[in-house]
Design an enzyme around this catalytic site. Structure first.
Site, PDB file in Angstrom:
ATOM      1  N   PRO A   3      -6.198  25.562  59.140  1.00  0.00           N
ATOM      2  CA  PRO A   3      -6.181  24.839  58.106  1.00  0.00           C
ATOM      3  C   PRO A   3      -4.790  24.099  57.430  1.00  0.00           C
ATOM      4  O   PRO A   3      -3.945  25.038  57.263  1.00  0.00           O
ATOM      5  CB  PRO A   3      -7.170  25.581  57.067  1.00  0.00           C
ATOM      6  CG  PRO A   3      -6.492  26.936  57.588  1.00  0.00           C
ATOM      7  CD  PRO A   3      -6.468  26.978  58.867  1.00  0.00           C
TER       8      PRO A   3
ATOM      9  N   THR B  37      -8.517  31.915  51.956  1.00  0.00           N
ATOM     10  CA  THR B  37      -7.006  32.007  51.878  1.00  0.00           C
ATOM     11  C   THR B  37      -6.790  32.857  50.773  1.00  0.00           C
ATOM     12  O   THR B  37      -7.228  32.386  49.590  1.00  0.00           O
ATOM     13  CB  THR B  37      -6.317  30.719  51.820  1.00  0.00           C
ATOM     14  OG1 THR B  37      -6.543  29.937  53.140  1.00  0.00           O
ATOM     15  CG2 THR B  37      -4.854  30.889  51.511  1.00  0.00           C
TER      16      THR B  37
ATOM     17  N   HIS C 137       1.213  32.046  55.580  1.00  0.00           N
ATOM     18  CA  HIS C 137       1.282  30.587  55.184  1.00  0.00           C
ATOM     19  C   HIS C 137       2.084  29.601  55.380  1.00  0.00           C
ATOM     20  O   HIS C 137       2.732  28.741  54.811  1.00  0.00           O
ATOM     21  CB  HIS C 137       0.944  30.567  53.593  1.00  0.00           C
ATOM     22  CG  HIS C 137       0.069  29.436  53.025  1.00  0.00           C
ATOM     23  ND1 HIS C 137      -1.352  29.289  53.054  1.00  0.00           N
ATOM     24  CD2 HIS C 137       0.270  28.107  52.437  1.00  0.00           C
ATOM     25  CE1 HIS C 137      -1.760  28.349  52.197  1.00  0.00           C
ATOM     26  NE2 HIS C 137      -0.953  27.477  52.261  1.00  0.00           N
TER      27      HIS C 137
ATOM     28  N   ARG D  82       5.729  29.243  53.734  1.00  0.00           N
ATOM     29  CA  ARG D  82       5.627  28.247  52.520  1.00  0.00           C
ATOM     30  C   ARG D  82       5.312  29.010  51.203  1.00  0.00           C
ATOM     31  O   ARG D  82       5.371  28.177  50.252  1.00  0.00           O
ATOM     32  CB  ARG D  82       4.726  27.117  53.059  1.00  0.00           C
ATOM     33  CG  ARG D  82       5.192  26.217  54.087  1.00  0.00           C
ATOM     34  CD  ARG D  82       3.794  25.663  54.585  1.00  0.00           C
ATOM     35  NE  ARG D  82       3.500  24.516  53.847  1.00  0.00           N
ATOM     36  CZ  ARG D  82       4.044  23.379  53.612  1.00  0.00           C
ATOM     37  NH1 ARG D  82       4.962  22.914  54.622  1.00  0.00           N
ATOM     38  NH2 ARG D  82       3.329  22.107  52.872  1.00  0.00           N
TER      39      ARG D  82
ATOM     40  N   GLY E  35      -0.895  25.937  63.517  1.00  0.00           N
ATOM     41  CA  GLY E  35      -0.666  24.744  62.398  1.00  0.00           C
ATOM     42  C   GLY E  35       0.253  23.643  62.690  1.00  0.00           C
ATOM     43  O   GLY E  35      -0.404  22.499  62.903  1.00  0.00           O
TER      44      GLY E  35
END
Length: 433
Positions: free
Chosen positions: A116, A194, A315, A318, A369
């Site tokens: 995502p 998440t 993530h 990030r 990603g």
């Protein structure tokens, strides 16, 4: 050298995919990634990345590429793949090989899921639909983000798509409950919660492209104007995208693109807890995955909470800077995750060989990603498909070179552990104690 690293750290943290100076004499032969428009000439994810860099303005690139603070986690995720080394076996008949696997009980062409990602409408018009189309063609699932720009019911209608939904919890409970109702009605196969984004990461380089939190700087606007291909294929004729799946939950005075993003960030509860997961688990009876785990005790608690899968990851480097690489956590996590619970990993994948290393360390699949996003940025849906084709070809060839016929044969016996890590083979029966 890896783009996005602070200058003082580049020599200390080389990218495993950097130019191999051993094959050059004083910079000869001169080497360049392909930066044209013919997707067939992109032979590696690095070419798609170079094509994306030529097409996109700086502020979009900073959002795509950047990490938090010193970007140490961002670098660590790539370096982790470089530390693990293959131990190929020889004289094995590999004339018949397959990357096919099962993900959540259904067949997949390879053990990969498109992760995502938000703001995909900034990379290419209808970016979420384009990624979904590529996933359907490639025979892998696509996880649509809460911060996506295309309506979930339109994405869900992509023929042949295995549609998963990623959930951010924000606002009151009524928001996530309504989102789950819509996701369920759209026929989504799985929910991905998440856990590590309730406080927004300190992404300094992206912030430097803005004069204020919601207003770009003048140099940023001028730079964007110098990228007419991006303007034509992304902004025209509808302008900046919106978060169409959640826009109605945002006050009208905050519904601009950046204003709505910051409003949602400000209304993500830092009280998110295992009790929240329990309420979501009670409401959602289809497969539920917990994403963003980097501790073994959290892996154990997730299993006890009744999830169908755990996604190790930071993530994309990030959020919290300076964390461990999820890849290095895999062997110990694999020892905990048994039976029907799936174990996935995210972050740093750029090569088919990266995919095989993750599988050998215990992952059932990898969430990719940036790799498919580079393809999206380079050439829309066809570019995202090209990214999947590259990864599949590399993994298929490397599987044979490794002396394996299927992903089911992969295990720690194919890898030499880094000196800083415990040998995963030592935990196997008969292994060195």
């Amino acid at each position: 050298m890896q783009a996005g690293l602070p200058a003082r750290g580049r020599e200390e943290m080389p990218d495993p995919n950097r130019f191999a100076s051993v094959a050059q004499l004083d910079g000869s032969p001169r080497r360049r990634y392909y930066t044209g428009r013919d997707l067939r000439r992109a032979v590696a994810i690095a070419d798609l990345r170079a094509m994306a860099h030529r097409r996109l303005p700086r502020f979009v690139l900073e959002y795509l590429e950047g990490g938090a603070e010193e970007e140490a986690t961002l670098a660590e995720e790539r370096m982790a793949y470089g530390r693990w080394r293959f131990l190929p076996r020889q004289l094995v008949d590999v004339s018949q090989r397959s990357l096919h696997t099962q993900l959540l009980g259904a067949p997949a062409a390879l053990p990969l899921v498109i992760a995502p990602t938000g703001f995909n409408g900034l990379f290419h018009r209808q970016g979420d639909i384009a990624l979904a189309q590529a996933a359907a063609r490639g025979g892998v699932p696509f996880v649509q983000s809460t911060m996506s720009n295309d309506p979930l019911d339109e994405v869900a209608q992509v023929p042949g798509l295995r549609h998963w939904w990623q959930l951010y919890v924000f606002g009151g409970d009524e928001v996530w409950q309504e989102l789950l109702r819509r996701v369920e009605a759209a026929g989504c196969e799985a929910l991905v919660l998440t856990t590590n984004a309730q406080i927004f990461g300190n992404r300094e380089w992206s912030a430097r492209t803005r004069a204020s939190p919601t207003r770009p700087s003048v140099p940023t606007l001028l730079d964007a104007a110098l990228h007419p291909r991006w303007v034509a294929t992304t902004l025209l004729p509808h302008g900046l995208p919106a978060f169409r799946n959640v826009i109605e939950f945002i006050p009208r005075e905050h519904r601009g693109l950046m204003q709505s993003a910051f409003w949602i960030r400000a209304h993500q509860p830092t009280s998110l807890s295992w009790q929240t997961l329990a309420r979501i688990r009670q409401r959602w009876r289809r497969p539920l995955l917990l994403k963003g785990v980097l501790r073994l005790d959290d892996v154990r608690r997730a299993i006890d909470a009744g999830v169908e899968g755990v996604v190790l990851g930071s993530h994309g480097g990030r959020q919290l800077d300076g964390t461990v690489a999820a890849l290095d956590l895999l062997p110990a996590a694999r020892a905990l995750v048994q039976g029907p619970v799936a174990l996935y990993v995210s972050g740093g994948l750029r090569r088919g060989t990266d995919l095989l290393k993750a599988l050998a360390l215990g992952a059932d699949a990898v969430l990719a990603g940036r790799a498919p996003l580079y393809g999206l940025c380079a050439g829309g849906s066809a570019g995202a498909s090209r990214a999947l084709e590259i990864l599949q070809r590399e993994a298929h060839d490397a599987l044979g070179l490794l002396g394996a016929r299927s992903v089911g044969e992969l295990g720690p016996q194919f890898l030499a552990a880094p000196l800083s890590c415990e040998d995963p083979a030592s935990t196997r029966k008969g292994g060195k104690k």
